[in-house]
Write a protein that holds these residues in place. Structure first.
Motif, mmCIF file in Angstrom:
data_model
loop_
_atom_site.group_PDB
_atom_site.id
_atom_site.type_symbol
_atom_site.label_atom_id
_atom_site.label_comp_id
_atom_site.label_asym_id
_atom_site.label_seq_id
_atom_site.Cartn_x
_atom_site.Cartn_y
_atom_site.Cartn_z
ATOM 1 N N ALA A 16 -1.898 -4.233 -4.624
ATOM 2 C CA ALA A 16 -1.624 -2.859 -4.398
ATOM 3 C C ALA A 16 -2.156 -2.265 -3.139
ATOM 4 O O ALA A 16 -1.608 -1.338 -2.418
ATOM 5 C CB ALA A 16 -2.052 -2.050 -5.429
ATOM 6 N N SER A 61 2.310 1.873 -3.228
ATOM 7 C CA SER A 61 1.225 2.352 -4.313
ATOM 8 C C SER A 61 1.283 4.008 -3.970
ATOM 9 O O SER A 61 1.063 4.693 -4.843
ATOM 10 C CB SER A 61 -0.130 1.682 -4.019
ATOM 11 O OG SER A 61 -0.033 0.473 -4.237
ATOM 12 N N ALA A 69 0.053 6.075 -12.358
ATOM 13 C CA ALA A 69 -0.482 5.237 -11.289
ATOM 14 C C ALA A 69 -1.786 4.753 -11.813
ATOM 15 O O ALA A 69 -2.315 3.330 -11.553
ATOM 16 C CB ALA A 69 -0.412 5.633 -9.888
ATOM 17 N N ARG A 70 -2.573 5.458 -12.152
ATOM 18 C CA ARG A 70 -3.815 5.264 -12.904
ATOM 19 C C ARG A 70 -4.112 4.207 -13.736
ATOM 20 O O ARG A 70 -4.568 3.097 -13.862
ATOM 21 C CB ARG A 70 -4.465 6.661 -13.122
ATOM 22 C CG ARG A 70 -5.246 7.474 -12.158
ATOM 23 C CD ARG A 70 -6.015 8.556 -13.002
ATOM 24 N NE ARG A 70 -6.428 9.369 -11.972
ATOM 25 C CZ ARG A 70 -7.502 9.664 -11.246
ATOM 26 N NH1 ARG A 70 -8.339 8.669 -11.515
ATOM 27 N NH2 ARG A 70 -7.808 10.434 -10.366
ATOM 28 N N ARG A 124 -9.151 6.126 -4.335
ATOM 29 C CA ARG A 124 -9.486 5.446 -3.133
ATOM 30 C C ARG A 124 -8.276 5.527 -2.254
ATOM 31 O O ARG A 124 -8.285 5.189 -0.938
ATOM 32 C CB ARG A 124 -9.713 4.051 -3.501
ATOM 33 C CG ARG A 124 -10.004 3.103 -2.802
ATOM 34 C CD ARG A 124 -10.904 1.818 -3.030
ATOM 35 N NE ARG A 124 -10.519 0.469 -2.458
ATOM 36 C CZ ARG A 124 -9.968 -0.439 -2.890
ATOM 37 N NH1 ARG A 124 -9.407 -0.526 -4.091
ATOM 38 N NH2 ARG A 124 -9.810 -1.460 -2.152
ATOM 39 N N PHE A 125 -6.903 5.433 -2.690
ATOM 40 C CA PHE A 125 -5.773 5.176 -2.036
ATOM 41 C C PHE A 125 -5.507 6.548 -1.310
ATOM 42 O O PHE A 125 -5.184 6.629 -0.198
ATOM 43 C CB PHE A 125 -4.474 5.057 -2.916
ATOM 44 C CG PHE A 125 -4.511 3.550 -3.325
ATOM 45 C CD1 PHE A 125 -5.184 3.130 -4.456
ATOM 46 C CD2 PHE A 125 -3.441 2.670 -2.747
ATOM 47 C CE1 PHE A 125 -4.912 1.641 -4.946
ATOM 48 C CE2 PHE A 125 -3.277 1.410 -3.301
ATOM 49 C CZ PHE A 125 -4.068 0.890 -4.403
ATOM 50 N N PHE A 129 0.792 -1.275 -0.174
ATOM 51 C CA PHE A 129 -0.101 -0.053 -0.044
ATOM 52 C C PHE A 129 1.104 1.178 0.131
ATOM 53 O O PHE A 129 0.718 2.112 -0.909
ATOM 54 C CB PHE A 129 -0.954 0.026 1.216
ATOM 55 C CG PHE A 129 -1.764 1.175 1.258
ATOM 56 C CD1 PHE A 129 -2.799 1.583 0.728
ATOM 57 C CD2 PHE A 129 -1.288 2.225 2.205
ATOM 58 C CE1 PHE A 129 -3.826 2.429 0.754
ATOM 59 C CE2 PHE A 129 -2.203 3.378 2.393
ATOM 60 C CZ PHE A 129 -3.460 3.526 1.551
ATOM 61 N N ARG A 147 -2.627 -3.785 -0.160
ATOM 62 C CA ARG A 147 -2.355 -4.483 0.967
ATOM 63 C C ARG A 147 -1.354 -3.935 1.841
ATOM 64 O O ARG A 147 -0.553 -3.313 1.730
ATOM 65 C CB ARG A 147 -1.564 -5.852 0.369
ATOM 66 C CG ARG A 147 -1.356 -6.924 1.368
ATOM 67 C CD ARG A 147 -0.522 -7.873 0.551
ATOM 68 N NE ARG A 147 0.101 -8.992 1.533
ATOM 69 C CZ ARG A 147 -0.288 -10.140 1.590
ATOM 70 N NH1 ARG A 147 -1.562 -10.705 0.964
ATOM 71 N NH2 ARG A 147 0.035 -10.949 2.500
ATOM 72 N N GLY A 160 -3.624 0.805 -13.113
ATOM 73 C CA GLY A 160 -4.711 -0.076 -12.539
ATOM 74 C C GLY A 160 -4.926 0.574 -11.145
ATOM 75 O O GLY A 160 -5.847 -0.044 -10.668
ATOM 76 N N LEU A 161 -4.509 1.561 -10.613
ATOM 77 C CA LEU A 161 -4.859 1.897 -9.330
ATOM 78 C C LEU A 161 -6.093 2.939 -9.222
ATOM 79 O O LEU A 161 -5.921 3.828 -10.134
ATOM 80 C CB LEU A 161 -3.674 2.535 -8.628
ATOM 81 C CG LEU A 161 -2.386 1.617 -8.554
ATOM 82 C CD1 LEU A 161 -1.213 2.482 -7.608
ATOM 83 C CD2 LEU A 161 -2.365 0.347 -7.974
ATOM 84 N N ASP A 162 -6.958 2.516 -8.520
ATOM 85 C CA ASP A 162 -7.940 3.529 -8.045
ATOM 86 C C ASP A 162 -7.495 4.784 -7.317
ATOM 87 O O ASP A 162 -7.560 4.542 -5.988
ATOM 88 C CB ASP A 162 -9.312 2.846 -7.653
ATOM 89 C CG ASP A 162 -10.316 3.769 -7.470
ATOM 90 O OD1 ASP A 162 -10.339 4.914 -7.810
ATOM 91 O OD2 ASP A 162 -11.478 3.452 -7.007
ATOM 92 N N ILE A 196 -6.080 7.588 7.427
ATOM 93 C CA ILE A 196 -4.685 7.194 8.214
ATOM 94 C C ILE A 196 -4.320 8.613 8.873
ATOM 95 O O ILE A 196 -3.965 8.527 9.904
ATOM 96 C CB ILE A 196 -3.860 6.388 7.548
ATOM 97 C CG1 ILE A 196 -4.619 4.961 7.049
ATOM 98 C CG2 ILE A 196 -2.595 6.084 8.631
ATOM 99 C CD1 ILE A 196 -3.520 3.950 6.143
ATOM 100 N N VAL A 219 -7.839 6.668 1.759
ATOM 101 C CA VAL A 219 -7.473 5.890 2.909
ATOM 102 C C VAL A 219 -6.119 6.506 3.516
ATOM 103 O O VAL A 219 -6.111 6.511 4.816
ATOM 104 C CB VAL A 219 -7.384 4.412 2.260
ATOM 105 C CG1 VAL A 219 -6.484 3.459 3.539
ATOM 106 C CG2 VAL A 219 -8.484 3.721 2.061
#
Lengths: 338, 256
Positions: B112, A188, A199-200, A208-209, A185, B114, A203-205, A216, A212
């Motif tokens: 990704a 990413s 990054a998109r 959302r990353f 994570f 994780r 395949g990374l959304d 945090i 999150v």
């Protein structure tokens, strides 16, 4: 284990020993223990900011909203519900998380400078709420509350033991942070910081990353804020204010964003520096501001970033940011792009 | 044989008063190499960005593997097997070549998001895949150098390898030869040829370099001022009067 990892571990242990001995050393330097506690708590808050600046690549100029929500979350629940020590901290974290959950979706609609401006704007909403609802929050005067007793005891930690509890939190957050930025994570997030479009297209959304990461960060900052409230037994709107956000950003960049210990170094210089300067000269913020300007113009990687870079290059590496993330990541501090 | 894997129907994209792409339709046959060419400002890149989800289409419909993806977010297109590169290499400049690949590989392996470290078997699979990709683009020697320090051509190859890291079936290349020196062009052309011949991928690319287009592409679409001017095999396009007049230039075609 790679040499840089071992060196980092040794540095961490030396730092830990120094921090454990601090209550003995501080009086010799004419430092109050509450100031040392503040260094730790601001360092935790700056770590939260570092997750966003140094590892995700977004500038959180309203981050103190989460710090203040932590302080008010603890203060109000102590005042009105008479909750105990750790519960008040937990509720402070929860308040910050709820705040991030509410404003996050709006912030994520934009990137770059617009993200930062939206963050300031939404952050200030909480400032005005605290300022306006005088009956509950005490408004501009803030609110005093007593440090509650620990669950299951009749013991309310005095400043000395409180320091060690905060040191415990600092070490815990430090270790979790270290694990986080090394996890898939964390990698990413670094990719998003380096180049979000790419990054998109891998395949990374990314929304959302970043969301999150924001949650945090808010939880960590809420923890710092709640503990800060308990430390000074006071919450006021200035803890939510964007000036406070600016201070945390300053500490992060000064110490070295994208490094594990950078925020601590930034907090140390900021808190001790302003403590000494403010008692010596009335215009103490000017030299601090000048230091920040010198830092951004002269060594944008911050104090620790510049040192790590020099060490890595002497060993024939390509600079600390180029180290393979699989073996040990320190993200780079690139220029913040609009 | 004519198994259409990717289809665009009546794509329109305007920027204010600029009609960048005006009613363009296109079909890509599975396993083929197809090119989009056209003079500067013809709308090639805009079309490409609209097809890959970088821009929203004003109207029209995009279908990939029979699924309507007109409004699908980028990460869903990637999960379905689309990969792309950009006119100016889009890479993670401060990370090593290996790490650049790693990001896509862990994304493709659903790792990704994780928080715990990857376990040994997953790590091994990823490492083997990274080795294969490095071999494929011949960048093994530079694997642990930051991409920003590589030559332009190597950066482009790294980007192509990255676009392969997510196991695509359709690779879209936006001007893969842009800004490359002659020797580098040869390397990249070889890799693109291998995408088709060795990996059996479908390739759709935009390109300015006519020699490259005529030697690589099986089908060519010519865009001019946002509209389709002609479509056909390289031979048909070379012989097309309208295309010659529009921009190709006689010498180039005759020399090929």
């Amino acid at each position: 284990m790679r040499m840089s990892n071992r060196a980092g571990l040794i540095a961490a242990l030396v730092l830990l020993v120094l921090l454990i001995l601090t209550p003995q050393i501080a009086p010799l330097l004419h430092l109050a223990i509450s100031v040392c506690t503040e260094v730790l708590l601001f360092a935790i808050a700056a770590m939260a900011v570092n997750l966003l600046i140094g590892y995700t690549g977004v500038l959180p100029f309203g981050n103190a909203a989460f710090f203040g929500l932590g302080a008010y979350g603890a203060g109000l629940t102590i005042q009105f519900w008479h909750v105990k020590f750790f519960s008040s901290i937990g509720l402070g974290v929860l308040a910050a998380l709820i705040g991030a959950f509410l404003i996050g979706p709006f912030l994520l609609r934009r990137r770059g400078i617009y993200f930062s401006l939206l963050f300031i704007a939404f952050g200030q909403v909480f400032y005005f709420l605290a300022y306006r609802f005088t009956d509950i929050t005490g408004g501009e005067d803030g609110m005093n509350f007593a440090r509650p007793v620990i669950e299951g005891t009749s013991f309310s930690p005095p400043d000395g033991s409180f320091y060690y509890m905060m040191l415990g939190f600092f070490v815990l957050i430090g270790i979790l942070f270290w694990l986080l930025v090394r996890s898939p994570f964390g990698r990413s997030l670094i990719a998003i910081k380096e180049n979000e479009t790419r990054a998109r297209y891998l395949g990374l959304d990314t929304d959302r990353f970043i969301f999150v990461a924001l949650l945090i960060s808010a939880a960590i900052e809420g923890l710092a804020g709640a503990c800060y409230g308990l430390s000074i037994m006071f919450a006021d709107p200035l803890q939510l204010d964007w000036h406070q956000s600016g201070n945390f950003v300053l500490m992060t960049i000064l110490g070295g964003s994208g490094t594990i210990f950078g925020p601590f170094i930034g907090s140390l210089i900021f808190v001790i520096g302003s403590d000494i300067l403010s008692s010596a000269i009335p215009w103490w913020q000017i030299p601090l501001g000048a230091l920040f300007v010198v830092c951004v113009l002269g060594f944008p990687k911050g104090i620790l970033g510049t040192i790590l870079d020099a060490l890595e290059k002497r060993r024939g590496g390509f600079g600390y940011e180029a180290r393979d993330t699989l073996h040990g990541t320190v993200a780079s501090e690139r220029e913040i792009q609009p | 044989m004519s198994d259409v894997i990717f289809q665009a129907e009546n794509i329109v994209k305007h920027f204010g008063g600029v009609h960048a792409v005006e009613d363009v339709s296109l079909s890509v046959i599975a396993g083929s190499i197809q090119a989009i060419i056209g003079p500067n400002g013809a709308g090639k890149s805009t079309l490409f960005n609209a097809l890959s989800g970088f821009y929203k289409c004003d109207s029209g419909k995009v279908t990939f593997k029979g699924v309507d993806i007109t409004t699908a977010p980028i990460h869903r297109r990637i999960a379905m097997g689309m990969g792309r590169t950009f006119q100016t290499s889009s890479i993670f400049p401060n990370l090593s070549v290996y790490d650049n690949l790693l990001i896509g590989l862990q994304s493709a392996a659903n790792l990704a998001f994780r928080f715990r470290p990857v376990d040994a078997t997953q790590h091994k699979t990823i490492e083997e895949k990274a080795e294969r990709l490095l071999d494929f683009v011949n960048l093994k020697a530079s694997a642990h150098r930051p991409v920003a320090e590589l030559a332009h051509g190597s950066q482009r190859l790294c980007e192509i390898a990255m676009s392969l890291s997510t196991d695509p079936v359709l690779v879209m290349l936006d001007e893969p030869m842009a800004g490359l020196a002659h020797a580098e062009t040869t390397r990249v052309v070889e890799v693109i040829r291998k995408l088709h011949s060795e990996l059996g991928l479908t390739v759709l690319f935009v390109e300015h370099n006519m020699r490259v287009v005529l030697s690589l592409a099986q089908r060519i679409m010519v865009l001019d001022r946002g509209r389709v001017l002609a479509e056909g095999t390289p031979a048909e396009i070379s012989a097309n009067e309208a295309v010659r007049d529009a921009y190709i230039g006689k010498e180039v075609i005759e020399s090929v």
